[in-house]
Design an enzyme around this catalytic site. Structure first.
Site, PDB file in Angstrom:
ATOM      1  N   PHE A  14       0.850  -1.195   0.000  1.00  0.00           N
ATOM      2  CA  PHE A  14       0.000   0.000   0.000  1.00  0.00           C
ATOM      3  C   PHE A  14       0.884   1.242   0.000  1.00  0.00           C
ATOM      4  O   PHE A  14       1.733   1.399   0.868  1.00  0.00           O
ATOM      5  CB  PHE A  14      -0.938   0.043   1.216  1.00  0.00           C
ATOM      6  CG  PHE A  14      -1.859   1.219   1.176  1.00  0.00           C
ATOM      7  CD1 PHE A  14      -3.018   1.192   0.402  1.00  0.00           C
ATOM      8  CD2 PHE A  14      -1.552   2.386   1.861  1.00  0.00           C
ATOM      9  CE1 PHE A  14      -3.857   2.296   0.323  1.00  0.00           C
ATOM     10  CE2 PHE A  14      -2.386   3.500   1.784  1.00  0.00           C
ATOM     11  CZ  PHE A  14      -3.544   3.449   1.021  1.00  0.00           C
TER      12      PHE A  14
ATOM     13  N   ASP B 284       9.220   2.616   1.754  1.00  0.00           N
ATOM     14  CA  ASP B 284       8.050   3.370   2.199  1.00  0.00           C
ATOM     15  C   ASP B 284       7.891   3.107   3.694  1.00  0.00           C
ATOM     16  O   ASP B 284       7.344   2.095   4.105  1.00  0.00           O
ATOM     17  CB  ASP B 284       6.810   2.912   1.412  1.00  0.00           C
ATOM     18  CG  ASP B 284       5.535   3.594   1.893  1.00  0.00           C
ATOM     19  OD1 ASP B 284       5.550   4.226   2.965  1.00  0.00           O
ATOM     20  OD2 ASP B 284       4.501   3.473   1.196  1.00  0.00           O
TER      21      ASP B 284
ATOM     22  N   LYS C 138       2.478   9.544   8.573  1.00  0.00           N
ATOM     23  CA  LYS C 138       1.728   9.105   9.769  1.00  0.00           C
ATOM     24  C   LYS C 138       2.283   9.621  11.111  1.00  0.00           C
ATOM     25  O   LYS C 138       1.919  10.701  11.523  1.00  0.00           O
ATOM     26  CB  LYS C 138       1.570   7.585   9.752  1.00  0.00           C
ATOM     27  CG  LYS C 138       0.700   7.116   8.574  1.00  0.00           C
ATOM     28  CD  LYS C 138       0.048   5.785   8.774  1.00  0.00           C
ATOM     29  CE  LYS C 138      -1.073   5.548   7.782  1.00  0.00           C
ATOM     30  NZ  LYS C 138      -0.687   4.983   6.491  1.00  0.00           N
TER      31      LYS C 138
HETATM   32  C1  LIG Z   1      -0.899   5.237   5.087  1.00  0.00           C
HETATM   33  C2  LIG Z   1       0.142   4.842   4.130  1.00  0.00           C
HETATM   34  C3  LIG Z   1       0.382   5.577   2.951  1.00  0.00           C
HETATM   35  C4  LIG Z   1      -0.471   6.736   2.532  1.00  0.00           C
HETATM   36  O1  LIG Z   1      -0.379   7.817   3.408  1.00  0.00           O
HETATM   37  P1  LIG Z   1      -1.472   8.992   3.323  1.00  0.00           P
HETATM   38  O2  LIG Z   1      -1.032   9.975   4.366  1.00  0.00           O
HETATM   39  O3  LIG Z   1      -2.803   8.361   3.615  1.00  0.00           O
HETATM   40  O4  LIG Z   1      -1.418   9.545   1.959  1.00  0.00           O
HETATM   41  C5  LIG Z   1       1.438   5.190   2.151  1.00  0.00           C
HETATM   42  N1  LIG Z   1       2.210   4.146   2.475  1.00  0.00           N
HETATM   43  C6  LIG Z   1       2.011   3.418   3.594  1.00  0.00           C
HETATM   44  C7  LIG Z   1       2.927   2.281   3.898  1.00  0.00           C
HETATM   45  C8  LIG Z   1       0.961   3.734   4.453  1.00  0.00           C
HETATM   46  O5  LIG Z   1       0.751   3.007   5.549  1.00  0.00           O
END
Ligand SMILES: *Cc1c(COP(=O)(O)O)cnc(C)c1O
Length: 408
Positions: free
Chosen positions: A142, A227, A256
């Site tokens: 994701f 990421d 986050k």
């Molecule tokens: C939540 C998340 C995203 C997206 O972040 P947003 O602030 O919702 O755009 C991208 N990568 C990972 C691994 C995430 O957990």
């Protein structure tokens, strides 16, 4: 169904009337947060093991964040993306110093930080790899909800949506080096992955696999992107998840937990990949003072209070308690790192259990029909964990998920 007060009823009616339906939300309206707890308009309190979706690293409305926002908003909320500001410089220095990277670009969301990484990878391809633009990403990954990050995401449910997708992404299963190696071609400019797939159900990559990816990237001059939007800043029990592996990427994205609720994200890279030129990347709110002051306060607090260490300690204790629970209840596959934890339940029961826990005043997340994920604030204590286990045990009991006792 319990009857709600008139205030709550009319708020919910307004919500349904005026908000686009983009999420299945329960019939509660949250009004206040403090530390490990949220309160709704009915005055009911919830012990929060979702943590604002792995966001409220310092808990809800921490004093340090309130003070930083109050002070900075009295000085300067927004100058212009065309000017330097003091909090921007201070936070960039702090983040590069603690992360092992040389350069940072700031944005507001994880998706934007990942977009920046995707652009930087394509820039590298354009400058150094004869225009290579393909990025290899992982099945069940994701990376966000913009078109490019949805295209990068390997979540099967995203595949049919909003076609045509942004071209240039190849998905391969995690922990399968041969599959990744086979996907590398002259068109490849980067490999991007999460070290613990959060939304995908809390699945970690293996160290030898990650080391092999690093080696392949070095040999073919391919950019390696981690990421760490969910795993970064203490969540996994180290300040950054890459420290568990001894493998450093070329680019790391954070979001986050970085603002403990203030919308903020960052893309970090090394001097070698200092490739953007003015005009390549930016944003009206990039490195705006208010967010920079918030991020500086939150990250300083995570460091000063040793919250990565607390995440490691409390996470290990929670895993122990969940493993004990699995002796008597249909709880299996207890897994995760630090305070990014999950366990499996019988197929289809996870959303039911999560909803039942919410009724009992405990917030836990079901990322799919058979998985429960826990991602509490990094300030969680042993008492909070005990309380969580107590509520969860009661719910598993009431829902009939005890293991069948075997008597001989
Ligand atoms: C939540 C998340 C995203 C997206 O972040 P947003 O602030 O919702 O755009 C991208 N990568 C990972 C691994 C995430 O957990």
């Amino acid at each position: 169904m319990q009857s709600l007060s008139q205030t709550t009823d009319s708020l919910l009616a307004s919500a349904k009337q005026s908000l686009l339906y983009t999420a299945n939300r329960p019939d509660v309206v949250m009004t206040r947060g403090e530390g490990m707890h949220l309160w709704d308009t009915e005055g009911k309190s919830y012990l929060d093991f979702i943590g604002g979706w792995a966001v409220t690293s310092l808990g809800h409305s921490p004093a340090i964040l309130q003070e930083a926002l109050a002070y900075q908003s009295s000085q300067l909320v927004h100058a212009s993306p065309g000017f330097y500001n003091k909090p921007m410089i201070e936070f960039a220095s702090l983040l590069t110093e603690i992360s092992g990277f040389d350069k940072v670009f700031f944005a507001s969301s994880g998706a934007e930080a990942n977009e920046s990484a995707i652009k930087l990878a394509r820039k590298h391809g354009e400058l150094h790899l004869n225009g290579a633009y393909e990025i290899i990403t992982m099945t069940n990954s994701f990376h966000g909800r913009t078109l490019a990050t949805m295209s990068a995401t390997g979540k099967p449910a995203f595949q049919p949506l909003f076609e045509p997708k942004v071209p240039g992404f190849k998905h391969v299963p995690i922990n399968d080096f041969d599959a990744c190696f086979a996907a590398i071609s002259d068109h490849t400019c980067a490999i991007m992955l999460e070290l613990v797939q959060g939304e995908g159900g809390v699945h970690s990559v293996d160290a030898p696999y990650l080391q092999a990816l690093r080696k392949a990237c070095d040999v073919y001059n391919i950019m390696l992107i981690f990421d760490e939007v969910q795993t970064g800043l203490g969540r996994t029990g180290k300040l950054f998840a890459y420290e568990h592996y001894g493998v450093k990427p070329d680019v790391m994205t954070l979001a986050k937990g970085i603002g403990s609720g203030f919308p903020l994200s960052a893309m970090l890279t090394t001097a070698q990949y200092d490739l953007f030129e003015p005009g390549d990347q930016g944003g009206t709110y990039s490195a705006a003072p208010l967010g920079m002051a918030a991020g500086h306060a939150v990250v300083s607090e995570i460091l000063e209070r040793g919250l990565a260490e607390n995440a490691a300690k409390q996470g290990a204790l929670i895993q122990e308690k969940l493993t004990m629970l699995s002796e008597n209840y249909a709880v299996s596959q207890v897994r995760g790192k630090g305070l990014l934890l999950a366990f499996d339940l019988p197929e289809g029961t996870a959303p039911v259990i999560a909803a039942a826990c919410m009724k009992e005043g405990l917030l836990i997340n079901a990322p799919n029909a058979n998985t429960i994920r826990l991602m509490p604030p990094l300030i969680v204590t042993g008492e909070d964990a005990e309380k969580m286990i107590q509520i969860l045990t009661g719910v598993l009991e009431a829902c009939g998920l005890q293991n069948e006792a075997v008597y001989s």
